[in-house]
Design a protein around this motif. Structure first.
Motif, PDB file in Angstrom:
ATOM      1  N   CYS A  64       0.690   4.224  -2.867  1.00  0.00           N
ATOM      2  CA  CYS A  64       0.444   5.638  -2.526  1.00  0.00           C
ATOM      3  C   CYS A  64       1.554   6.530  -3.073  1.00  0.00           C
ATOM      4  CB  CYS A  64       0.325   5.795  -1.012  1.00  0.00           C
ATOM      5  SG  CYS A  64      -1.146   5.027  -0.301  1.00  0.00           S
ATOM      6  N   TRP A  65       2.798   6.055  -2.969  1.00  0.00           N
ATOM      7  CA  TRP A  65       3.919   6.842  -3.491  1.00  0.00           C
ATOM      8  C   TRP A  65       3.795   6.997  -5.000  1.00  0.00           C
ATOM      9  CZ3 TRP A  65       7.728   5.925  -7.094  1.00  0.00           C
ATOM     10  CH2 TRP A  65       8.778   6.854  -7.125  1.00  0.00           C
ATOM     11  N   MET A 124       1.040   6.849  -6.783  1.00  0.00           N
ATOM     12  CA  MET A 124      -0.091   7.738  -7.052  1.00  0.00           C
ATOM     13  C   MET A 124       0.339   9.200  -6.913  1.00  0.00           C
ATOM     14  SD  MET A 124      -3.162   6.354  -7.784  1.00  0.00           S
ATOM     15  CE  MET A 124      -4.388   7.424  -7.034  1.00  0.00           C
ATOM     16  N   ILE A 129       0.819  -1.213   0.000  1.00  0.00           N
ATOM     17  CA  ILE A 129       0.000   0.000   0.000  1.00  0.00           C
ATOM     18  C   ILE A 129       0.859   1.272   0.000  1.00  0.00           C
ATOM     19  CG2 ILE A 129      -1.712   1.325   1.304  1.00  0.00           C
ATOM     20  CD1 ILE A 129      -2.961  -1.349   2.122  1.00  0.00           C
ATOM     21  N   MET A 148      -1.880  11.767  -8.433  1.00  0.00           N
ATOM     22  CA  MET A 148      -3.114  11.092  -8.033  1.00  0.00           C
ATOM     23  C   MET A 148      -3.968  10.658  -9.213  1.00  0.00           C
ATOM     24  SD  MET A 148      -2.257  11.161  -4.984  1.00  0.00           S
ATOM     25  CE  MET A 148      -3.647  10.254  -4.280  1.00  0.00           C
TER      26      MET A 148
END
Length: 223
Positions: free
Chosen positions: A56-57, A59, A52, A64
């Protein structure tokens, strides 16, 4: 049979299908725009294994943008690993999911994996004989569960849908008309693949077509 059981059954079915493909087939385009069959396979491995924090990194690195993130991750892994290596990794991960693969509900993962199986098979004009129990479960999830990644439920709104091969059917409130065809084509079209529209019939096809703006560019969970 639970969605978890159906997911494992589908994954093992996909492994057998993937091992039947030739090296040339893996270089061919899939129904995901800009993605080869090799890229789709890499995406499935990532979906079962990426941590996860790493997601996130990535994204954040792509501002995003979920589609760009998915494309970058899949193509980078496909550049490093051959199809046989990816198939072996995916087979191992079926019983040992990690990262986001442990977070997503089995029903959403089932839809994602079936859709990407179809993305490869339909593009290669190969048989799409996904077991009836599995494809019917995917259709039920598509029309019943809002998905943050693919608007299948919105695409189905107001339409009466019939799978001519499995007998699956649903009637929605509204006057959007009827759409019928093989379950695989119906599920793929609802997920945004216009390739399958010519295989469908009924007075609701024009409505469904108007809701699908073009080939899907992302490959997140499809239902």
């Amino acid at each position: 049979m639970s969605n978890r059981d159906l997911l494992q059954r589908q994954d093992r079915y996909f492994v057998d299908f993937a091992r039947s493909l030739t090296p040339t087939a893996w270089t061919q385009p899939s129904l995901c725009s800009t993605w080869t069959a090799h890229d789709v396979l890499a995406h499935l491995v990532i979906g079962y294994s990426i941590a996860i924090p790493s997601l996130c990194w990535s994204m954040a690195r792509h501002r995003m943008d979920f589609d760009r993130t998915n494309t970058s991750l899949a193509q980078r892994l496909a550049d490093r690993w051959s199809p046989p290596e990816l198939i072996d990794a995916f087979e191992t991960l079926i019983d040992h999911r990690r990262g986001i693969g442990r977070v997503f509900p089995p029903g959403l993962l089932l839809g994602d994996h079936v859709m990407h199986h179809l993305d490869i098979a339909l593009a290669l004009r190969m048989p799409t004989d996904v077991p009836e129990e599995i494809i019917d479960a995917v259709l039920t999830t598509e029309v019943g569960l809002p998905n943050p990644f693919v608007p299948a439920k919105r695409n189905a709104a107001g339409l009466t849908l019939r799978a001519t091969d499995t007998g699956w059917t649903t009637t929605a409130d509204g006057d959007g008309g009827t759409v019928e065809g093989r379950a695989a084509h119906l599920a793929s079209a609802l997920a945004g693949r216009p390739h399958c529209l010519p295989f469908l019939s009924g007075d609701g096809v024009s409505t469904l077509s108007s809701r699908i703006s073009g080939p899907t560019g992302h490959a997140g969970p499809d239902v």
